[in-house]
Design a protein around this motif. Structure first.
Motif, mmCIF file in Angstrom:
data_model
loop_
_atom_site.group_PDB
_atom_site.id
_atom_site.type_symbol
_atom_site.label_atom_id
_atom_site.label_comp_id
_atom_site.label_asym_id
_atom_site.label_seq_id
_atom_site.Cartn_x
_atom_site.Cartn_y
_atom_site.Cartn_z
ATOM 1 N N ARG A 46 -35.441 99.180 39.639
ATOM 2 C CA ARG A 46 -34.480 99.778 40.793
ATOM 3 C C ARG A 46 -35.158 99.858 41.952
ATOM 4 N NH1 ARG A 46 -34.390 105.639 41.586
ATOM 5 N NH2 ARG A 46 -36.369 106.419 40.264
ATOM 6 N N THR A 47 -34.151 99.636 43.287
ATOM 7 C CA THR A 47 -34.507 99.963 44.493
ATOM 8 C C THR A 47 -34.559 101.259 44.850
ATOM 9 O OG1 THR A 47 -33.770 97.752 45.196
ATOM 10 C CG2 THR A 47 -34.222 98.963 46.883
ATOM 11 N N ILE A 48 -35.820 101.897 45.250
ATOM 12 C CA ILE A 48 -35.790 103.115 45.443
ATOM 13 C C ILE A 48 -35.845 103.632 47.038
ATOM 14 C CG2 ILE A 48 -37.145 103.699 43.246
ATOM 15 C CD1 ILE A 48 -39.776 103.711 44.920
ATOM 16 N N LEU A 49 -36.159 102.592 47.748
ATOM 17 C CA LEU A 49 -36.219 102.708 49.216
ATOM 18 C C LEU A 49 -35.485 101.418 49.779
ATOM 19 C CD1 LEU A 49 -39.573 104.288 50.030
ATOM 20 C CD2 LEU A 49 -37.405 105.512 49.714
ATOM 21 N N THR A 50 -34.529 101.581 50.864
ATOM 22 C CA THR A 50 -34.186 100.607 51.547
ATOM 23 C C THR A 50 -34.320 100.546 53.048
ATOM 24 O OG1 THR A 50 -31.870 101.125 51.529
ATOM 25 C CG2 THR A 50 -32.350 100.094 49.673
ATOM 26 N N ASP A 51 -34.648 99.216 53.643
ATOM 27 C CA ASP A 51 -34.622 99.122 54.928
ATOM 28 C C ASP A 51 -35.428 99.970 55.871
ATOM 29 O OD1 ASP A 51 -33.788 97.793 57.305
ATOM 30 O OD2 ASP A 51 -32.092 99.216 57.877
ATOM 31 N N ARG A 52 -36.540 100.262 55.309
ATOM 32 C CA ARG A 52 -37.718 101.069 55.893
ATOM 33 C C ARG A 52 -38.793 100.253 56.642
ATOM 34 N NH1 ARG A 52 -35.221 105.084 55.551
ATOM 35 N NH2 ARG A 52 -36.938 105.368 57.038
ATOM 36 N N GLU A 53 -38.921 100.897 57.870
ATOM 37 C CA GLU A 53 -39.703 100.135 58.806
ATOM 38 C C GLU A 53 -41.191 100.325 58.641
ATOM 39 O OE1 GLU A 53 -40.572 100.300 63.567
ATOM 40 O OE2 GLU A 53 -39.080 101.576 62.855
ATOM 41 N N VAL A 70 -45.563 102.577 55.882
ATOM 42 C CA VAL A 70 -44.088 102.682 56.113
ATOM 43 C C VAL A 70 -43.793 103.977 56.449
ATOM 44 C CG1 VAL A 70 -43.661 103.014 53.738
ATOM 45 C CG2 VAL A 70 -41.809 101.691 55.120
ATOM 46 N N SER A 71 -42.685 104.101 57.174
ATOM 47 C CA SER A 71 -42.093 105.652 57.587
ATOM 48 C C SER A 71 -41.133 105.941 56.524
ATOM 49 C CB SER A 71 -41.686 105.775 59.052
ATOM 50 O OG SER A 71 -40.532 104.658 59.206
ATOM 51 N N VAL A 72 -41.278 107.166 56.152
ATOM 52 C CA VAL A 72 -40.378 107.766 55.067
ATOM 53 C C VAL A 72 -40.166 109.291 55.379
ATOM 54 C CG1 VAL A 72 -40.960 106.233 53.285
ATOM 55 C CG2 VAL A 72 -42.284 108.235 53.433
ATOM 56 N N THR A 73 -39.122 109.799 54.829
ATOM 57 C CA THR A 73 -38.650 111.138 54.954
ATOM 58 C C THR A 73 -39.712 111.663 53.806
ATOM 59 O OG1 THR A 73 -37.042 111.112 53.330
ATOM 60 C CG2 THR A 73 -36.290 110.807 55.635
ATOM 61 N N VAL A 74 -39.997 113.144 53.849
ATOM 62 C CA VAL A 74 -40.572 113.936 52.729
ATOM 63 C C VAL A 74 -39.998 113.473 51.538
ATOM 64 C CG1 VAL A 74 -41.469 116.319 52.094
ATOM 65 C CG2 VAL A 74 -41.398 115.737 54.499
ATOM 66 N N GLU A 75 -38.749 113.680 51.227
ATOM 67 C CA GLU A 75 -37.901 113.531 50.140
ATOM 68 C C GLU A 75 -38.209 111.901 49.509
ATOM 69 O OE1 GLU A 75 -33.502 112.705 49.282
ATOM 70 O OE2 GLU A 75 -33.780 114.486 48.223
ATOM 71 N N GLU A 76 -38.309 111.014 50.340
ATOM 72 C CA GLU A 76 -38.636 109.602 50.091
ATOM 73 C C GLU A 76 -40.016 109.259 49.566
ATOM 74 O OE1 GLU A 76 -35.565 107.165 52.711
ATOM 75 O OE2 GLU A 76 -37.200 107.717 53.796
ATOM 76 N N ALA A 77 -41.034 110.129 50.298
ATOM 77 C CA ALA A 77 -42.456 110.244 50.037
ATOM 78 C C ALA A 77 -42.591 110.697 48.611
ATOM 79 C CB ALA A 77 -43.099 110.927 50.921
ATOM 80 N N GLN A 78 -41.904 111.697 48.326
ATOM 81 C CA GLN A 78 -41.966 112.168 46.771
ATOM 82 C C GLN A 78 -41.323 111.284 45.839
ATOM 83 O OE1 GLN A 78 -39.769 115.870 47.336
ATOM 84 N NE2 GLN A 78 -41.472 117.016 48.060
ATOM 85 N N ILE A 79 -40.235 110.633 46.079
ATOM 86 C CA ILE A 79 -39.606 109.587 45.222
ATOM 87 C C ILE A 79 -40.842 108.468 45.115
ATOM 88 C CG2 ILE A 79 -37.966 107.796 44.945
ATOM 89 C CD1 ILE A 79 -36.253 109.884 46.435
ATOM 90 N N LEU A 80 -41.313 107.929 46.287
ATOM 91 C CA LEU A 80 -42.445 106.896 45.976
ATOM 92 C C LEU A 80 -43.573 107.471 45.176
ATOM 93 C CD1 LEU A 80 -43.236 103.983 47.133
ATOM 94 C CD2 LEU A 80 -44.154 105.453 49.018
ATOM 95 N N ALA A 81 -43.880 108.413 45.669
ATOM 96 C CA ALA A 81 -45.153 108.951 44.639
ATOM 97 C C ALA A 81 -44.907 108.936 43.214
ATOM 98 C CB ALA A 81 -45.867 110.486 45.073
ATOM 99 N N SER A 82 -43.700 109.599 42.587
ATOM 100 C CA SER A 82 -43.569 109.708 41.453
ATOM 101 C C SER A 82 -43.257 108.283 40.649
ATOM 102 C CB SER A 82 -42.407 110.718 41.297
ATOM 103 O OG SER A 82 -41.253 110.102 41.566
#
Length: 102
Positions: A46-53, A70-82
Motif C-alpha cells: 500500500r502507498t503510505i506517503l504520496t507526493d513527498r518532497e 524526505v520531509s514529513v509530518t510527525v504523524e507521517e514519520a510515525q507511519i513510516l517508522a512502523s
C-alpha cells in the motif's frame, strides 16, 4: 515549516536512479508486508506517503550507498517508522523521467 521533519528513506528500490535524483523531486513511499500466517501468508502493498518532497539526496563516492531525505509530518514519520519495522519500503519517483520532478 515547523510541523515538518526530515527522515531518511531506504534506497534499495531506487539505487539505480540515485544519480539522477535531486532535492525538490517528489516521491511516493510504498510499504510491502506479509499478512496471515502459515500457508495463508499473503504479500500486500500500500502507498503510505504520496507526493513527498526530497530535501536531500546523498550518494557515496564509490556509488555503493547513499540516502534519500524526505520531509514529513510527525504523524507521517510515525507511519513510516512502523512500516519500516514490519515490512519493506519502496520508493517511486514521480513523475518518472520528467526533469524537475514536478
Amino acid at each position: 515549516d515547523d510541523s515538518l521533519r526530515a527522515v531518511e528513506l531506504p534506497i534499495e528500490s531506487v539505487a539505480g536512479m540515485m544519480g539522477g535524483m535531486k532535492a525538490g523531486d517528489r516521491v511516493d513511499v510504498i510499504a510491502v508486508y506479509e499478512t496471515g500466517d502459515g500457508n495463508d501468508k499473503i504479500i500486500e502493498s500500500r502507498t503510505i506517503l504520496t507526493d513527498r518532497e526530497l530535501v536531500g539526496v546523498m550518494t557515496s563516492e564509490d556509488g555503493t550507498g547513499g540516502a534519500l531525505v524526505v520531509s514529513v509530518t510527525v504523524e507521517e514519520a510515525q507511519i513510516l517508522a512502523s512500516n519500516m519495522e514490519t515490512g519493506k519500503i519502496y520508493i517511486a519517483l514521480k513523475p518518472f523521467g520528467k526533469k524537475g520532478g514536478n
